[in-house]
Design an enzyme around this catalytic site. Structure first.
Site, short mmCIF file in Angstrom:
data_model
loop_
_atom_site.label_atom_id
_atom_site.label_comp_id
_atom_site.label_asym_id
_atom_site.label_seq_id
_atom_site.Cartn_x
_atom_site.Cartn_y
_atom_site.Cartn_z
N HIS A 131 0.86 -1.18 0.00
CA HIS A 131 0.00 0.00 0.00
C HIS A 131 0.90 1.24 0.00
CE1 HIS A 131 -2.79 3.02 1.67
NE2 HIS A 131 -3.79 2.21 1.35
N GLN A 211 -4.51 -5.32 6.95
CA GLN A 211 -5.43 -6.28 6.34
C GLN A 211 -5.34 -7.65 7.00
OE1 GLN A 211 -7.66 -5.38 4.19
NE2 GLN A 211 -6.89 -3.35 3.69
N LYS A 234 -10.59 -0.81 9.85
CA LYS A 234 -10.71 -2.04 9.06
C LYS A 234 -11.04 -3.25 9.94
CE LYS A 234 -7.36 -0.29 5.69
NZ LYS A 234 -8.30 0.14 4.65
N CYS A 372 -4.61 2.31 -3.90
CA CYS A 372 -3.40 2.85 -3.26
C CYS A 372 -2.23 1.87 -3.44
CB CYS A 372 -3.64 3.13 -1.78
SG CYS A 372 -4.85 4.43 -1.48
#
Length: 414
Positions: A131, A211, A234, A372
């Site tokens: 990212h 993530q 997230k 991104c």
């Protein structure tokens, strides 16, 4: 494979969905199918109520007042630190710096740890699948210091070529950085192996866990890395929350790069002495209500358990991948052996943004764009992809409806 036959029956996804108010709404007169979880997750009612409860009953600043409200706000904020420390198995709560998210955490490491050490000719190693938050800060400080940023390659399956990463770990490297799970491909990187190779060479390893933490248990001690970043929004928590975990000895040696109130011991015009970590890095008033929500989010994960979450998500990933293969002209990006429920794809002859716009009219929320991750798009030779990212509150029926909608909008664009 027969994905449908393998779906577990013990996970009560409908009960879970009832905890998420937003999932019950409609979009364009269609039931919402929310497949943009890698972008931001939805929030359970307990998280929403925790934020509301803070503002209704406990609103005050932290660490500045001895009155009851101030003590309650401080307890909520510091309680989130305690829960995060347990959540990722830190050895001490004082290894957790509370931040606004991964981006702030990366910049903290960049300016407080890396920049003071960098000299012309030095290098920072990262990977092609990162990212931008795990690329751009390193480029900025490299430009200031005369250092360089080197990127380890991946293969067409979307897996890091570990031996090439290791080859880049030369004596001039002062920091290595890698994502735990790719936000575009879902690839799970072999962090333990990378940490072991970095440790042999005395190179600190920073891991972007944004993530990973929503999908799997994380144990920073077992991983063996030196820095670990996570972002709250997230993982069911409010926006503007996150954390940097770092080994105690690294934090102790790092100077603050952001100054202001509450990160000091004493201030005078003859000089300032700073607080001990982690408060040394937490200048100003934080997102107190947000961290009350993050604390509730961790409680929610605990109430379900990552074993159940991971099993359900893996079955959904397999089912969704199989169903998408039925779509004519569809190209998948990222087919690693180990991955989390993120599926990036394109359909021949259709633009990603056009697909996403038409899917939205069918009530399906997916992400289109470069995510991104410009270097990764360049590697695959595409400007953008469509990304469907799943969570444990998604269902097989939603996958079916998504594929039906995708086939419909494909026909409109052909």
């Amino acid at each position: 494979m027969n994905a449908q036959a393998q779906l577990p029956t013990v996970f009560d996804v409908q009960r879970v969905r009832a905890d998420f108010p937003l999932l019950a709404r409609t979009v364009h007169d269609k039931p919402l199918i929310y497949f943009d979880n890698a972008n931001t997750s939805q929030k359970p009612l307990s998280v929403i109520e925790a934020v509301d409860d803070h503002y209704r009953l406990h609103n005050a600043n932290v660490s500045r007042a001895v009155h009851q409200l101030g003590e309650e706000a401080t307890a909520a904020y510091e309680g989130a630190r305690d829960k995060l420390a347990r959540f990722i198995n830190a050895t001490s709560r004082n290894e957790l710096v509370l931040t606004s998210g991964t981006t702030q955490a990366a910049n903290l490491v960049a300016y407080s740890y890396a920049l003071p050490k960098l000299q012309p000719g030095d290098a920072i190693v990262t990977t092609v699948m990162e990212h931008h938050a795990n690329i751009v800060p390193w480029q900025i400080i490299a430009q200031r210091s005369g250092a360089t940023v080197k990127a380890a390659p991946i293969d067409q399956r979307g897996e890091l070529i570990v031996e090439e990463f290791v080859k880049l770990l030369t004596p001039e490297v002062k920091l290595a950085c890698v994502t735990h799970v790719s936000n575009v491909l879902g690839t799970v990187n072999p962090v333990r192996e990378l940490a072991r190779e970095c440790r042999k060479r005395g190179i600190p390893l920073l891991v972007d866990g944004s993530q990973a933490v929503p999908h799997r248990p994380v144990d920073v001690q077992a991983l063996g890395c030196d820095f670990y970043m996570l972002t709250g929004h997230k993982m069911l928590a409010p926006t503007g929350t996150g954390a940097l975990w770092a080994r105690k000895e690294l934090l102790q040696a790092m100077p603050p790069f952001f100054g202001g109130g509450e990160m000091i011991r004493e201030v005078s015009f003859d000089g300032t002495t700073f607080a001990e970590p982690p408060h040394r890095f937490e200048a100003g008033t934080p997102n107190i209500a947000g961290f009350a929500g993050l604390s509730a989010a961790i409680d929610y994960y605990d109430s379900i358990g990552f074993e159940a979450i991971h099993a359900w998500e893996q079955q959904l990933l397999a089912y969704a991948t199989d169903r998408l293969r039925e779509v004519p002209g569809l190209r998948l990006f990222g087919e690693a052996k180990e991955k989390e429920p993120v599926i990036s794809f394109l359909i021949e002859g259709a633009q990603a943004t056009d697909l996403a716009t038409l899917l939205d009219l069918q009530g399906v929320a997916v992400r289109s764009g470069h995510h991104c991750a410009h270097p990764l798009m360049k590697f695959y030779g595409v400007p953008a992809t469509l990304r469907a990212s799943l969570a444990f509150y998604n269902t097989r029926e939603e996958v079916d409806a998504f594929v039906t909608a995708l086939l419909k909008v494909r026909t409109l664009l052909m």
